[in-house]
Write a protein that holds these residues in place. Structure first.
Motif, PDB file in Angstrom:
ATOM      1  N   TYR A 155       0.845  -1.204   0.000  1.00 43.86           N
ATOM      2  CA  TYR A 155       0.000   0.000   0.000  1.00 43.86           C
ATOM      3  C   TYR A 155       0.874   1.246   0.000  1.00 43.86           C
ATOM      4  CZ  TYR A 155      -3.659  -3.288   1.422  1.00 43.86           C
ATOM      5  OH  TYR A 155      -4.532  -4.342   1.482  1.00 43.86           O
ATOM      6  N   ASN A 156       0.439   2.276  -0.735  1.00 42.12           N
ATOM      7  CA  ASN A 156       1.122   3.559  -0.671  1.00 42.12           C
ATOM      8  C   ASN A 156       0.527   4.407   0.452  1.00 42.12           C
ATOM      9  OD1 ASN A 156      -1.303   4.649  -1.613  1.00 42.12           O
ATOM     10  ND2 ASN A 156      -0.570   4.869  -3.730  1.00 42.12           N
ATOM     11  N   GLY A 181      -1.929  -8.620   3.684  1.00 43.94           N
ATOM     12  CA  GLY A 181      -0.480  -8.718   3.521  1.00 43.94           C
ATOM     13  C   GLY A 181      -0.076  -9.371   2.214  1.00 43.94           C
ATOM     14  N   HIS A 182      -0.706 -10.484   1.879  1.00 46.56           N
ATOM     15  CA  HIS A 182      -0.445 -11.167   0.620  1.00 46.56           C
ATOM     16  C   HIS A 182      -1.582 -12.154   0.352  1.00 46.56           C
ATOM     17  CE1 HIS A 182       1.671 -13.832   3.599  1.00 46.56           C
ATOM     18  NE2 HIS A 182       0.905 -14.719   3.005  1.00 46.56           N
ATOM     19  N   ILE A 183      -1.559 -12.753  -0.815  1.00 47.47           N
ATOM     20  CA  ILE A 183      -2.558 -13.747  -1.201  1.00 47.47           C
ATOM     21  C   ILE A 183      -1.829 -14.961  -1.757  1.00 47.47           C
ATOM     22  CG2 ILE A 183      -4.519 -14.259  -2.712  1.00 47.47           C
ATOM     23  CD1 ILE A 183      -4.989 -11.161  -2.736  1.00 47.47           C
ATOM     24  N   LEU A 196      -4.378  -8.897   7.834  1.00 43.95           N
ATOM     25  CA  LEU A 196      -3.618  -8.197   8.868  1.00 43.95           C
ATOM     26  C   LEU A 196      -4.514  -7.556   9.916  1.00 43.95           C
ATOM     27  CD1 LEU A 196      -0.942  -6.489   6.589  1.00 43.95           C
ATOM     28  CD2 LEU A 196      -0.797  -8.690   7.766  1.00 43.95           C
ATOM     29  N   VAL A 197      -5.786  -7.356   9.594  1.00 41.34           N
ATOM     30  CA  VAL A 197      -6.784  -6.844  10.541  1.00 41.34           C
ATOM     31  C   VAL A 197      -7.989  -7.771  10.481  1.00 41.34           C
ATOM     32  CG1 VAL A 197      -6.003  -4.462  10.289  1.00 41.34           C
ATOM     33  CG2 VAL A 197      -7.851  -5.323   8.836  1.00 41.34           C
ATOM     34  N   ASP A 213      -4.755 -15.543   9.691  1.00 45.31           N
ATOM     35  CA  ASP A 213      -4.684 -14.382  10.588  1.00 45.31           C
ATOM     36  C   ASP A 213      -3.342 -14.288  11.303  1.00 45.31           C
ATOM     37  OD1 ASP A 213      -4.774 -16.439  12.415  1.00 45.31           O
ATOM     38  OD2 ASP A 213      -6.647 -15.823  13.364  1.00 45.31           O
ATOM     39  N   GLY A 214      -2.364 -15.092  10.877  1.00 43.53           N
ATOM     40  CA  GLY A 214      -1.052 -15.102  11.517  1.00 43.53           C
ATOM     41  C   GLY A 214      -0.914 -16.172  12.576  1.00 43.53           C
TER      42      GLY A 214
END
Length: 451
Positions: free
Chosen positions: A158-159, A210-212, A227-228, A253-254
């Motif tokens: 993300y920017n 974060g990624h797919i 990430l959320v 979810d980590g």
């Protein structure tokens, strides 16, 4: 009286252009030429080409250049199929014809073996004599060179405005290239990027993904690294996406990976009638067609009989163990990851194979006290990760097993490990390239050693 000396700065070549002749490719598929008494490495240049390059890096022993113009093109240069090839770091040698990619990889392995023999000669004889060994190359294992990759991780960045870039890392960078399509991925994942862009632009939260991870097996699967916490609205978006693209979705979810949709167990078939089930975070070979042929060739090279007892080290889910078990008296598989040992045992039971047992052990540490080590084995297969199996082989040679089949995904560690085997009374009977990763510098190799 003090004397003052004027220090003359090094001549700076940065930004200068040079015209050079490319002599070879380095281990990463980068063109190499000679310039100002040093090597200059030019990404995108091929052997026999004359090119114009701009010096972008200057070191004491080499330069690095950016390709500006191809003055004389190589006979084997082809137009890259992927529109992102110039920037994306996923592929290294799409501009080289397929047959020449195999030649480059074979030469790379040959040079590494020769280099390791020189080092071995210096250590043992205190001499720099080069040992000349002809490798007994066999026909390489090949299949379709496009749409072969069944597992990949798509990055999301993300920017400052929260706008997402979706794709793969740029060459020599952690920044992502925004990918529109990828001809290396299996269909339909190759053209999924537009739909992912639309969906991720619509989800809520600040930098939520974060990624797919994508996996194509018995069912197409997406694993979303969340990430959320996923909102109800976002869940609804993903459910619509799953229905539109006929895929199942899981959320990481980590801590754990849980199904978002109704999910089937992941599996793939090997050796005609063996079904290998796996979890989303388990290692599997990314090229299913090549994996199928690789297993078949391993069975053929080992010349298995019903009397054989085979040791399979770094056995994973049983990718080799279960086909071995169909042909021999007994198989012992050993793997470092507990979860995969359990999965391999379950795969054996599901395929009604009762003559194979699986054990957990850190094979690159001391495993001499394990009871499975004391059996008498007629053959052994090892399939380690990129770090190789030097410490494992140092212990394995004590068992004096007559035949050893080594499946390698890193030529440097293969060359090092092979020298240990050669020094302990083994010889190379056969060696073959396995084109697991077309258009990249990565090399898979199979080597049969006999005592």
């Amino acid at each position: 009286m003090a004397n003052f000396f004027k220090v003359t700065p090094k001549t700076q070549k940065l930004g200068q252009q040079c015209t050079v002749n490319i002599s070879r490719l380095d281990a990463n598929g980068c063109g190499v030429a000679h310039y100002q008494q040093k090597n200059i490495f030019i990404d995108g240049a091929l052997p026999s080409e004359t090119v114009v390059a701009k010096v972008i890096e200057q070191k004491s022993k080499y330069y690095r250049g950016k390709l500006v113009e191809i003055v004389t093109a190589a006979e084997h240069r082809v137009k890259p199929r992927c529109q992102h090839f110039a920037r994306c770091g996923g592929c290294d040698i799409q501009h080289l014809a397929s047959e020449e990619q195999l030649s480059f990889k074979q030469q790379k392995i040959t040079e590494l073996f020769a280099r390791n023999e020189v080092i071995q000669g210096r250590q043992s004889n205190n001499q720099s004599l080069k040992i000349k060994r002809e490798l007994p190359w066999q026909t390489p294992i090949t299949d379709q060179e496009w749409h072969y990759r069944r597992k990949a991780r798509i990055g999301v960045q993300y920017n400052k405005k929260g706008q997402a870039t979706i794709g793969f890392r740029q060459k020599a960078s952690n920044q992502l290239v925004a990918i529109k399509t990828c001809p290396v991925l299996v269909e339909p994942f190759d053209s999924l990027f537009y739909s992912l862009n639309v969906l991720i632009a619509a989800v809520s939260g600040k930098n939520p993904i974060g990624h797919i991870e994508i996996i194509a097996s018995n069912v197409n699967t997406l694993i979303i690294r969340q990430l959320v916490k996923m909102s109800v609205q976002d869940r609804a978006l993903w459910l619509v996406f799953a229905q539109q693209h006929q895929c199942q979705i899981m959320v990481d979810d980590g801590q754990s990976i849980l199904p978002l949709t109704t999910c089937e167990e992941l599996s793939y078939q090997i050796d005609t009638d063996i079904n290998i089930t796996f979890n989303p975070d388990n290692f599997i070979q990314v090229n299913h067609q090549i994996n199928t042929k690789m297993v078949a060739m391993a069975m053929a090279w080992l010349a298995l009989t019903p009397q054989d007892t085979v040791l399979d080290l770094f056995c994973g889910l049983g990718n080799f163990s279960l086909p071995l078990a169909k042909r021999v008296n007994r198989v012992v598989g050993v793997e470092g990851v507990d979860e995969m040992v359990v999965q391999a045992q379950q795969n054996a039971q599901a395929n009604q194979l009762t003559n194979c047992q699986f054990y957990q052990a850190d094979l690159n540490n001391d495993w001499q006290s394990y009871p499975w080590k004391n059996e008498t084995y007629t053959k052994v297969l090892i399939d380690p990760a990129r770090a190789g199996a030097y410490k494992a082989i140092a212990q394995l040679v004590k068992l004096k097993i007559p035949q050893l089949l080594y499946v390698s995904c890193d030529p440097a560690t293969l060359a090092k490990d092979s020298q240990l085997l050669l020094s302990q009374g083994y010889k190379i009977e056969k060696i073959s390239l396995i084109d697991m990763f077309s258009h990249t510098k990565h090399i898979e190799t199979m080597v049969l050693f006999v005592r």
